[in-house]
Design a protein around this motif. Structure first.
Motif, PDB file in Angstrom:
ATOM      1  N   THR A 295       2.520  12.253  -9.639  1.00 10.97           N
ATOM      2  CA  THR A 295       2.093  13.698  -9.385  1.00 10.97           C
ATOM      3  C   THR A 295       2.983  14.639  -9.718  1.00 10.97           C
ATOM      4  O   THR A 295       3.327  15.665 -10.254  1.00 10.97           O
TER       5      THR A 295
ATOM      6  N   GLY B 172       0.904  -1.289   0.131  1.00 11.33           N
ATOM      7  CA  GLY B 172      -0.234  -0.118   0.032  1.00 11.33           C
ATOM      8  C   GLY B 172       0.891   1.325   0.007  1.00 11.33           C
ATOM      9  O   GLY B 172       0.594   2.190  -0.603  1.00 11.33           O
ATOM     10  N   ARG B 173       1.994   1.186   0.765  1.00 10.77           N
ATOM     11  CA  ARG B 173       2.690   2.561   0.796  1.00 10.77           C
ATOM     12  C   ARG B 173       3.539   2.466  -0.571  1.00 10.77           C
ATOM     13  O   ARG B 173       3.609   3.874  -1.005  1.00 10.77           O
ATOM     14  N   ASN B 174       3.663   1.492  -1.285  1.00  8.66           N
ATOM     15  CA  ASN B 174       4.464   1.626  -2.364  1.00  8.66           C
ATOM     16  C   ASN B 174       3.517   2.208  -3.402  1.00  8.66           C
ATOM     17  O   ASN B 174       3.784   3.039  -4.410  1.00  8.66           O
ATOM     18  N   LEU B 175       2.452   1.670  -3.445  1.00 11.66           N
ATOM     19  CA  LEU B 175       1.371   2.405  -4.501  1.00 11.66           C
ATOM     20  C   LEU B 175       1.079   3.895  -4.023  1.00 11.66           C
ATOM     21  O   LEU B 175       0.976   4.581  -5.247  1.00 11.66           O
ATOM     22  N   VAL B 176       1.082   4.223  -2.911  1.00 10.17           N
ATOM     23  CA  VAL B 176       1.030   5.760  -2.492  1.00 10.17           C
ATOM     24  C   VAL B 176       2.058   6.391  -3.141  1.00 10.17           C
ATOM     25  O   VAL B 176       2.023   7.343  -3.592  1.00 10.17           O
ATOM     26  N   LYS B 177       3.305   5.992  -2.988  1.00  5.37           N
ATOM     27  CA  LYS B 177       4.589   6.577  -3.470  1.00  5.37           C
ATOM     28  C   LYS B 177       4.455   6.438  -4.883  1.00  5.37           C
ATOM     29  O   LYS B 177       5.076   7.613  -5.818  1.00  5.37           O
TER      30      LYS B 177
ATOM     31  N   VAL C   3       1.595   6.935  -6.830  1.00  5.39           N
ATOM     32  CA  VAL C   3       0.766   8.005  -7.099  1.00  5.39           C
ATOM     33  C   VAL C   3       1.507   9.420  -7.030  1.00  5.39           C
ATOM     34  O   VAL C   3       1.241  10.159  -7.988  1.00  5.39           O
ATOM     35  N   LEU C   4       2.417   9.457  -5.917  1.00  6.33           N
ATOM     36  CA  LEU C   4       3.007  10.691  -5.540  1.00  6.33           C
ATOM     37  C   LEU C   4       3.970  10.913  -6.462  1.00  6.33           C
ATOM     38  O   LEU C   4       4.240  12.061  -7.110  1.00  6.33           O
TER      39      LEU C   4
END
Length: 349
Positions: free
Chosen positions: A169, A158-163, A165-166
């Motif tokens: 961006t 999950g953290r890697n998916l957030v990274k 997406v970031l």
């Protein structure tokens, strides 16, 4: 009124700059990995962005938006497709594992004749036949003992998916303002280092290009070719195994672990011909792709030794994780450029 000494006038600004740098590092530390990934992606796809900028009549924001959408589709579409295929193949793997536990195949005769391994394999097969539910009980116990590890792994995904997406961006702003950022960085470095800063930036850029195309694309080709071999050999999950082979191929000399393990599985199931075919295909084709494509891209770096790039890849992964695959060689390439610059001045002297 006492005046400050010349030493203190020079020292105080540098101390203030160092303290400010430490504060910036503390603030930006959680975002360093997404920044690095966005920088690598922006540099690798910069020629395409320039073409889009020309098509859009120089409108930076529109070109950056289109390039970012293309990057999102390029990254997420294959991931979703692989996740769907992996779910389909895992659904076929589970019944195969149940069948294997209920009726383990007889090891080949020549494998039974090996002094220690043959007796151990026959003993394991007999224990499975005598108590087939024992393996399921052991599996449940192992899963319950490692439930926390599974939760940590899920949290890491999950953290890697957030990274990711970031990073996408940040990628938009790199596409839009990257040229101006690069000019400002080059100007500041030239003020601190001098004209040789241009050579250091060129070394970092050429190494980034070589690592991205020489390692990432080579790994994708190896995974595709290996997956084709797995499909011909009759393995139940060729796509999943091909993806695993591509991941192993990111690590130097890691590809044989993937196709070697697949061949060993076929051999244990009694498919001697298919196992030998996988080993021949892996050694003669899959691993040779690495020997052909990667030096081809690395040679474009110039005078940077391949051994230095190898140390950068392996050490970067150990130090920074997956993003170190690119950061490590870039850092060593800049150090090598500095060394060559100083060595050249020594020869002139």
């Amino acid at each position: 009124m006492a005046t400050a000494s010349p030493l203190s006038r020079r020292l105080v600004p540098w101390l203030a700059l160092a303290g400010l740098g430490c504060l910036v590092y503390l603030i930006m530390d959680p975002f360093l990995a997404p920044l690095a990934w966005a920088g690598v992606l922006a540099y690798a796809s910069w020629p395409l962005t320039n073409r889009l900028r020309l098509k859009c009549g120089g409108r930076e924001t529109l070109a950056a938006g289109i390039a970012t959408v293309l990057a999102v589709l390029t990254l997420f579409a294959p991931l979703l497709w692989l996740a769907w295929l992996g779910q389909q193949e895992i659904g076929r793997i589970y019944p195969a594992v149940q069948t294997f536990i209920a009726a383990p195949p007889m090891p080949p005769v020549w494998l039974q004749r090996l002094p220690w391994l043959g007796a151990w394999l026959m003993q394991q097969r007999e224990s499975l036949l005598s108590d087939p539910l024992g393996m399921a009980s052991l599996a449940r116990t192992w899963l319950s003992d490692h439930a926390i590890d599974a939760a940590i792994l899920a949290g890491g995904i999950g953290r890697n998916l957030v990274k990711l997406v970031l990073a996408l961006t940040i990628l938009f702003f790199f596409y839009r303002d990257g040229a101006r950022m690069f000019r400002e960085v080059r100007h500041v470095l030239e003020r601190f280092i001098g004209p040789q800063a241009q050579g250091y930036l060129a070394a970092a850029g050429s190494t980034t290009r070589a690592v991205v195309y020489g390692i990432l694309l080579t790994a994708l080709v190896q995974g595709t070719v290996a997956g084709l071999g797995y499909w011909v050999a009759g393995l139940t999950s060729p796509v999943t195994l091909g993806v695993m082979t591509a991941l192993f191929a990111l690590i130097p000399f890691g590809t044989p672990l993937a196709w070697g393990g697949a061949g060993a599985w076929l051999l244990f199931e009694g498919e001697v011909g298919a196992a030998i075919g996988i080993w021949i295909w892996g050694g003669a084709v899959v691993s040779q792709i690495d020997n052909v494509f990667r030096p081809m891209f690395i040679s474009g770096v110039g005078a940077i030794p391949f051994l230095l790039v190898l140390f950068g890849v392996m050490g970067g992964i150990l130090a920074f994780g997956l993003v170190g695959l690119f950061v490590g060689p870039i850092v060593l390439a800049v150090v090598w450029a500095v060394w060559r610059e100083w060595a050249a001045h020594l020869d002139d002297a």
